[in-house]
Design a protein around this motif. Sequence first.
Motif, PDB file in Angstrom:
ATOM      1  N   GLU A   1       9.896   3.664  30.989  1.00 35.61           N
ATOM      2  CA  GLU A   1       9.142   2.425  31.149  1.00 35.61           C
ATOM      3  C   GLU A   1      10.169   1.326  31.363  1.00 35.61           C
ATOM      4  OE1 GLU A   1       6.400  -0.520  28.447  1.00 35.61           O
ATOM      5  OE2 GLU A   1       6.130   1.633  28.179  1.00 35.61           O
TER       6      GLU A   1
ATOM      7  N   MET B   1      11.011  -2.640  32.476  1.00 36.63           N
ATOM      8  CA  MET B   1      10.502  -4.007  32.627  1.00 36.63           C
ATOM      9  C   MET B   1      11.621  -4.883  33.149  1.00 36.63           C
ATOM     10  SD  MET B   1       7.279  -4.434  31.962  1.00 36.63           S
ATOM     11  CE  MET B   1       7.139  -6.197  31.796  1.00 36.63           C
TER      12      MET B   1
ATOM     13  N   ILE C   1      17.065   3.449  25.809  1.00 35.91           N
ATOM     14  CA  ILE C   1      16.368   2.172  25.669  1.00 35.91           C
ATOM     15  C   ILE C   1      17.384   1.037  25.723  1.00 35.91           C
ATOM     16  CG2 ILE C   1      14.961   0.763  24.108  1.00 35.91           C
ATOM     17  CD1 ILE C   1      13.676   3.474  23.221  1.00 35.91           C
ATOM     18  N   GLY C   2      17.099   0.073  26.590  1.00 38.37           N
ATOM     19  CA  GLY C   2      17.978  -1.084  26.747  1.00 38.37           C
ATOM     20  C   GLY C   2      18.960  -0.960  27.898  1.00 38.37           C
TER      21      GLY C   2
ATOM     22  N   LYS D   1      15.263  -3.325  32.707  1.00 40.20           N
ATOM     23  CA  LYS D   1      15.856  -2.561  31.610  1.00 40.20           C
ATOM     24  C   LYS D   1      14.847  -1.527  31.115  1.00 40.20           C
ATOM     25  CE  LYS D   1      19.085  -6.026  29.888  1.00 40.20           C
ATOM     26  NZ  LYS D   1      20.261  -5.417  30.448  1.00 40.20           N
TER      27      LYS D   1
ATOM     28  N   LYS E   1      12.580  -0.111  28.676  1.00 39.82           N
ATOM     29  CA  LYS E   1      11.886  -0.637  27.501  1.00 39.82           C
ATOM     30  C   LYS E   1      11.500   0.487  26.550  1.00 39.82           C
ATOM     31  CE  LYS E   1       7.779  -3.225  26.238  1.00 39.82           C
ATOM     32  NZ  LYS E   1       6.466  -3.667  26.695  1.00 39.82           N
ATOM     33  N   ALA E   2      11.126   1.656  27.118  1.00 42.57           N
ATOM     34  CA  ALA E   2      10.687   2.783  26.295  1.00 42.57           C
ATOM     35  C   ALA E   2      10.836   4.069  27.091  1.00 42.57           C
ATOM     36  CB  ALA E   2       9.229   2.598  25.871  1.00 42.57           C
TER      37      ALA E   2
ATOM     38  N   PRO F   1       4.838  -2.729  33.616  1.00 41.03           N
ATOM     39  CA  PRO F   1       6.079  -1.956  33.690  1.00 41.03           C
ATOM     40  C   PRO F   1       6.088  -0.983  34.871  1.00 41.03           C
ATOM     41  CG  PRO F   1       4.698  -1.173  31.894  1.00 41.03           C
ATOM     42  CD  PRO F   1       4.024  -2.374  32.460  1.00 41.03           C
TER      43      PRO F   1
END
Length: 168
Positions: free
Chosen positions: A131, A133, A103-104, A117, A119-120, A140
């Motif tokens: 996911e 975004m 994540i990130g 990036k 997101k999940a 997404p």
Amino acid sequence: MAGSERICVGAIGGAFGVKGEVRLKSFCADPAAIADYAPLYSEDGKREFDLVLTGILNNGLSARMSGITTREQAEAARGIRLFADRARLPSLPDDEFYHTDLIGLTVLDTGGTELGKVKAVLNHGASDLLEIMGPGMKSPLLLPFTLAVVPTVDLAGGRMIVDPPEEV
């Protein structure tokens, strides 16, 4: 990103029985291993739980947890996500990752264009989906987290390279 001090390993699903046991959802590859990572913590770190597994249930485990001794306390704890100290968790092989580390991350396509990036990381039973975004995206981008679609994950560099299927 890499270096998170605690990782989510499960959640309390509510009461089991009338003597303060809880239904426990384990997010570990080996569900019973969650007990090996205790003490576990609430997301805000304000509550600490030791636990003893007491049984296997459909879709989970039953357990006794410190600080939860009545059915009412077990029901009140429903939904608490449980975190373990990262240092207590096993090291992973090179081709496996903790979701929290993904994540990130910045996502680039094979031509070097930034897509966004992570997101999940979602899992609805079949396999993990990323996911993603990015700027100007209304919804997404969902990509399967497979070696064919994600050939490179560079945690140290904070990025991953993706080769989306043509239909995306």
